[in-house]
Design an enzyme around this catalytic site. Structure first.
Site, PDB file in Angstrom:
ATOM      1  N   GLY A 130       2.474   2.489  10.663  1.00 37.68           N
ATOM      2  CA  GLY A 130       3.235   3.440  10.524  1.00 37.68           C
ATOM      3  C   GLY A 130       4.167   3.958  11.892  1.00 37.68           C
ATOM      4  N   GLU A 164      -6.930   4.772   7.729  1.00 43.80           N
ATOM      5  CA  GLU A 164      -6.680   6.342   7.497  1.00 43.80           C
ATOM      6  C   GLU A 164      -7.750   7.004   6.472  1.00 43.80           C
ATOM      7  OE1 GLU A 164      -2.900   5.720   5.436  1.00 43.80           O
ATOM      8  OE2 GLU A 164      -2.097   5.116   7.257  1.00 43.80           O
ATOM      9  N   SER A 203       3.235  -2.015  10.358  1.00 37.99           N
ATOM     10  CA  SER A 203       4.730  -1.958  10.677  1.00 37.99           C
ATOM     11  C   SER A 203       5.371  -3.360  10.269  1.00 37.99           C
ATOM     12  CB  SER A 203       4.904  -1.618  11.798  1.00 37.99           C
ATOM     13  OG  SER A 203       4.636  -0.255  12.232  1.00 37.99           O
ATOM     14  N   GLU A 249      -5.542  -4.628  10.640  1.00 39.92           N
ATOM     15  CA  GLU A 249      -4.457  -3.685  10.790  1.00 39.92           C
ATOM     16  C   GLU A 249      -4.808  -2.825  12.173  1.00 39.92           C
ATOM     17  OE1 GLU A 249      -2.423  -2.556   6.737  1.00 39.92           O
ATOM     18  OE2 GLU A 249      -4.103  -1.130   7.007  1.00 39.92           O
ATOM     19  N   LYS A 308       0.013   4.203  -0.348  1.00 42.07           N
ATOM     20  CA  LYS A 308      -0.484   5.603   0.144  1.00 42.07           C
ATOM     21  C   LYS A 308      -0.176   6.703  -0.814  1.00 42.07           C
ATOM     22  CE  LYS A 308      -0.340   3.314   4.765  1.00 42.07           C
ATOM     23  NZ  LYS A 308      -0.108   3.489   6.112  1.00 42.07           N
ATOM     24  N   ASN A 331       0.865  -1.089   0.226  1.00 43.90           N
ATOM     25  CA  ASN A 331       0.167  -0.096   0.054  1.00 43.90           C
ATOM     26  C   ASN A 331       0.819   1.295  -0.085  1.00 43.90           C
ATOM     27  OD1 ASN A 331      -1.869   1.993   0.508  1.00 43.90           O
ATOM     28  ND2 ASN A 331      -2.465   1.236   2.573  1.00 43.90           N
ATOM     29  N   HIS A 377      -9.421   1.340   4.893  1.00 44.29           N
ATOM     30  CA  HIS A 377      -8.217   1.382   5.525  1.00 44.29           C
ATOM     31  C   HIS A 377      -8.716   2.659   6.749  1.00 44.29           C
ATOM     32  CE1 HIS A 377      -3.976   2.835   6.523  1.00 44.29           C
ATOM     33  NE2 HIS A 377      -3.778   1.631   5.745  1.00 44.29           N
TER      34      HIS A 377
HETATM   35  P1  PGA Z   1       2.773   0.177   7.623  1.00 44.76           P
HETATM   36  O1  PGA Z   1       1.356   0.588   6.872  1.00 44.76           O
HETATM   37  O2  PGA Z   1       3.182  -0.881   6.907  1.00 44.76           O
HETATM   38  O3  PGA Z   1       3.543   1.537   7.276  1.00 44.76           O
HETATM   39  O4  PGA Z   1       2.600   0.253   9.229  1.00 44.76           O
HETATM   40  C1  PGA Z   1       0.588  -0.575   6.689  1.00 44.76           C
HETATM   41  C2  PGA Z   1      -0.979   0.012   6.360  1.00 44.76           C
HETATM   42  O5  PGA Z   1      -1.272   1.111   6.628  1.00 44.76           O
HETATM   43  O6  PGA Z   1      -1.360  -0.842   5.399  1.00 44.76           O
END
Ligand code: PGA
Length: 249
Positions: free
Chosen positions: A172, A96, A212, A166, A11, A9, A94
């Site tokens: 992140g 976000e 992460s 997640e 983003k 992903n 997601h």
């Molecule tokens: P990350 O993001 O691996 O940077 O923690 C995962 C995601 O948001 O899909």
């Protein structure tokens, strides 16, 4: 059918040149494997990246879509548009999107249905915040997100979906759910599905862990019986890490 999957992903990262450069590197360095590899670049890069991927096994995902077919929705992208440039998967819900764009599970459920109607595959994300986990609400929250986002589907439709668990506190942040925490939740998601549908559907659906994930923690996570792969943010932008993740099963 359940399979091992690594989905990157991206983003809102990488301009067009950086993105095509990354795809070139992935294509150069990718190794033989049975793992289904998916990348989810920003909308503006999808068509060109699809052309670059050509007949390779790497699949293309979008990071979102609108739930309507077409119309006066300035700034939005429909599933048909995504399909017309060769997108196969759509990441939906997601955290976000839920946090910054106020998407709730009901709104996301309309998108899930629209994606399936067009023959694409939704990657439905769910996850609890740190506060919810600290208050021991995490199972309740995930159950609610799964029910509201997916249980409008019939068996065949659900069978076509992917799920990504997640935990918001692990995205992140560098902090990962422990393999035990992740496995526990993945098993709970399967149980929730088995209770509403049946064991066969529950066991067939691929459930990815996200938050992460990197080469140093992936093997342990992917060894868990109910974890079928990862939805990868940060590490998917680093070609060597991304390729190593596809070798971590
Ligand atoms: P990350 O993001 O691996 O940077 O923690 C995962 C995601 O948001 O899909």
């Amino acid at each position: 059918m359940r399979q091992n999957i690594i989905a990157g992903n991206w983003k809102m990262n990488l301009d067009f040149n950086q993105a095509t450069e990354l795809v070139k590197e992935i294509l150069d360095k990718q190794k033989e494997s049975d793992v289904l590899t998916i990348i989810a670049p920003p909308y503006t890069h999808l068509k060109s990246i699809k052309d670059m991927l050509g007949q390779t096994d790497i699949r293309l995902a979008a990071q979102n879509c609108h739930h309507q077919e077409s119309g006066a929705y300035t700034g939005e992208i429909s599933v048909k548009m995504l399909k017309s440039v060769g997108v196969d998967y759509v990441i939906l819900g997601h955290s976000e999107r839920r946090e910054f764009f106020n998407e709730d599970s009901l709104a996301i459920s309309y998108k899930v249905s629209k994606v399936l109607e067009n023959g694409l595959i939704p990657i439905y994300c769910c996850g609890e915040t740190l506060e919810e986990r600290n208050e021991a609400q995490h199972f309740h929250i995930i159950e609610k997100q799964i029910k509201q986002g997916l249980f409008q589907l019939n068996e065949l439709e659900l069978n076509d979906c992917l799920i990504a668990y997640e935990p918001v506190w692990a995205i992140g942040t560098g902090e990962t759910a422990s393999p035990d925490q992740a496995q526990e939740m993945h098993a709970f998601i399967r149980k929730t599905i088995a209770n509403e549908y049946n064991e066969i559907i529950a066991n067939n659906i691929s459930i990815l862990y996200g938050g992460s994930v990197k080469p140093s923690n992936a093997v342990e996570l992917f060894n868990c019986p109910d974890i079928d792969g990862g939805l990868i943010g940060g590490a998917s932008l680093q070609v060597d890490q991304f390729i190593e993740l596809t070798q971590s099963f």
